[in-house]
Design an enzyme around this catalytic site. Structure first.
Site, mmCIF file in Angstrom:
data_model
loop_
_atom_site.group_PDB
_atom_site.id
_atom_site.type_symbol
_atom_site.label_atom_id
_atom_site.label_comp_id
_atom_site.label_asym_id
_atom_site.label_seq_id
_atom_site.Cartn_x
_atom_site.Cartn_y
_atom_site.Cartn_z
ATOM 1 N N GLY A 1 0.591 -1.422 -0.445
ATOM 2 C CA GLY A 1 -0.133 0.049 0.281
ATOM 3 C C GLY A 1 1.031 1.037 0.218
ATOM 4 O O GLY A 1 2.042 1.002 0.871
ATOM 5 N N CYS A 2 0.491 2.413 -0.556
ATOM 6 C CA CYS A 2 1.130 3.269 -0.525
ATOM 7 C C CYS A 2 0.199 4.500 0.435
ATOM 8 O O CYS A 2 -0.801 4.211 0.991
ATOM 9 C CB CYS A 2 1.143 4.165 -1.659
ATOM 10 S SG CYS A 2 1.343 3.266 -3.270
#
Lengths: 414, 105
Positions: free
Chosen positions: B103-104
């Site tokens: 995930g960013c």
């Protein structure tokens, strides 16, 4: 023969690389392609909706931010040919490069969310993520005195992941100062499973949201915005009503990336080695800032810290030497929490934001609201124009994340 | 970390239910892993997405986000949510025996 360095983009990353390299190697021919004549201090856009400054106050002529000797071409990139080492511009020129620096950042994609650009866009649905949107939202905020304000992050990745949280805190203070806080409901709608991704900071920020009476709706994946009915609809059918919507649209890489075979990933970001900042698509292509498809935050501080690493590596590459510098994912940001206070977080890829002080034991308090941090955030703009963009290293604040001054948790790797 | 028996094979899962060692996974485990996610029966469309997920991981080193998954699989995001109601990227990654997609932040 003079080596040709081509920089795509005149944002924070592009300007830092141009100015640093100009000083490090005066022989290098440096050309920047950027269509905009102005450079925007993007953190300023957060304050515009609250009447604290205008967009124009946060913009300056781009040319004046560049050292003399950096050639600026005011045009757009049409495509990049990574095999021929050329860039085509929309004005019909083809430029050859020995090293290409991709610094074209992230692009907002509101059109990719069903209904977002509908009848309410610009009336009671806005974004503060671009200059025009931020200015338009200022007018709407000024006349909003009752109802439900919804801040909605559609999906990650986004630029400055703390900005939507800051917007919520600042809105809380704004309506409190206007004595209408009890008439305004503030709701934060996020696809994440809590306020922020990093556990310790998320717990702290989540508590602060609760104390300020800001509701958080987590795990909400916005699939559609129904602007005639003023509601967000998630992919799994949940609904959230709003009177005023502050949306953070989907982000992608720059549009020319999709015309450039082999350059980008599915959403136009560039696959990049997170330590060297050399792209994974071609050895002559380096990437700084938001344009990179990395898991580090898309934030100005990251581009700043990357600047030192990428410029050393570019010069080594041109000299045919191994790349010496390594980036650790260092990011830091002041988080405005309203009422003239802010909190500061400092972290990298393996160590999450922790309490303590920055950059050493007697520095600014970390993960704690303080007036000093608020002053720090305000002072930062001056530092941005006069030290960061010109590429001057700021003492004590280097690319490697400091661990001195942090709590014992600082060595806990996640 | 916890060891779990899937299709008669002991596999290591992390605290969020993702495979610690993706090499321990095999296609025969799909129905059982899917059932644990509340997906039963597994349709051909589910399998298409799960295979794309596995392939992306094997070629790129990490699983895609929902948006990237929609683009590489040609399955619209809306349909991905119908197939995997509790989050397409996470659920398909668990069933495909790969780590949590990055995930960013």
């Amino acid at each position: 023969m003079t080596k040709q360095l081509l920089i795509l983009g005149g944002g924070t990353g592009g300007v830092i690389v141009a100015n640093r390299l100009r000083r490090m190697d005066p022989e290098l021919a440096i050309t920047m392609i950027e269509p905009s004549p102005v450079h925007t201090y993007q953190p300023g856009l957060l304050f515009v909706p609250f009447g604290k400054g205008t967009v124009e106050e946060f913009q300056r002529p781009l040319e004046r931010q560049l050292h003399s000797g950096v050639k600026l071409l005011q045009t757009k990139v049409e495509s990049v040919d990574i095999n021929a080492h050329t860039v085509a511009t929309t004005s019909g020129d083809t430029l050859r490069y020995d090293v290409l620096v991709v610094a074209t950042g992230a692009t907002l994609l509101p059109e990719e969310t069903d209904g977002l650009l509908g009848e309410g866009w610009g009336k009671n649905a806005f974004t503060f993520y671009d200059p025009a949107g931020s200015a338009a939202l200022a007018k709407a905020m000024d006349s909003f005195a009752s109802g439900r304000l919804v801040v909605n992050v559609i999906d990650m990745p986004i630029k400055c992941p703390v900005a939507p949280l800051e917007f919520s805190f600042l809105a809380e203070a704004f309506f409190t100062d206007r004595h209408v806080r009890d008439q305004v409901d503030i709701t934060y709608v996020t696809p994440l499973d809590s306020a922020f991704t990093k556990p310790v900071a998320s717990a702290r920020l989540g508590r602060l949201m609760e104390e300020r009476g800001i509701k958080v709706i987590p795990s909400f994946n916005t699939g559609q915005v129904d602007e005639s009915g003023n509601r967000l609809i998630s992919y799994d059918g949940q609904e959230v009503h709003y009177d005023l919507l502050v949306s953070v649209p989907l982000h992608g890489g720059a549009p020319y990336v999709s015309n450039s075979p082999g350059l980008g990933d599915e959403i136009n970001f560039i696959p990049t080695d997170e330590a060297t900042l050399q792209s994974l698509v071609a050895p002559e292509v380096f990437v700084i800032g938001d344009a990179a498809g990395l898991s580090v935050s898309k934030a100005g501080s990251v581009a700043h810290f990357e600047g030192e690493v990428i410029t050393k590596n570019i010069l080594a590459f041109l000299a045919g030497k191994p790349l010496p510098a390594r980036f650790d994912g260092h990011a830091n940001c002041f988080i405005e929490t309203g009422h003239r206070k802010a909190l500061l977080i400092d972290f990298n890829t393996s160590i999450e934001p922790l309490p303590g002080h920055f950059p050493g034991p007697f520095g600014l308090p970390l993960l704690k609201e303080s007036w000093l941090n608020h002053l720090g955030k305000l002072a930062f703009e001056t530092m941005y124009w006069h030290a960061l963009l010109p590429g001057i290293s700021i003492p004590l604040i280097g690319p490697e994340m400091p661990t001195r001054g942090k709590g014992s948790l600082a060595v806990t790797e996640l | 970390m916890a060891a779990k028996l899937v299709s008669g094979v002991e596999v290591e899962l992390n605290s969020e239910g993702f495979f610690a060692n993706p090499k321990e996974w095999s296609e025969e485990m799909i129905p059982e892993l899917a059932k644990a996610e509340g997906i039963d029966p597994v349709t051909e469309r589910h399998l298409e997405v799960i295979r794309v997920m596995r392939h992306e991981y094997e070629t790129k080193g990490s699983g895609p986000s929902v948006r990237a998954l929609a683009k590489v699989s040609n399955v619209p995001i809306k349909e991905l949510y119908q197939l995997f109601p509790k989050g397409p990227a996470k659920q398909a990654a668990r069933i495909a025996g790969i780590p949590k997609p990055i995930g960013c932040i």
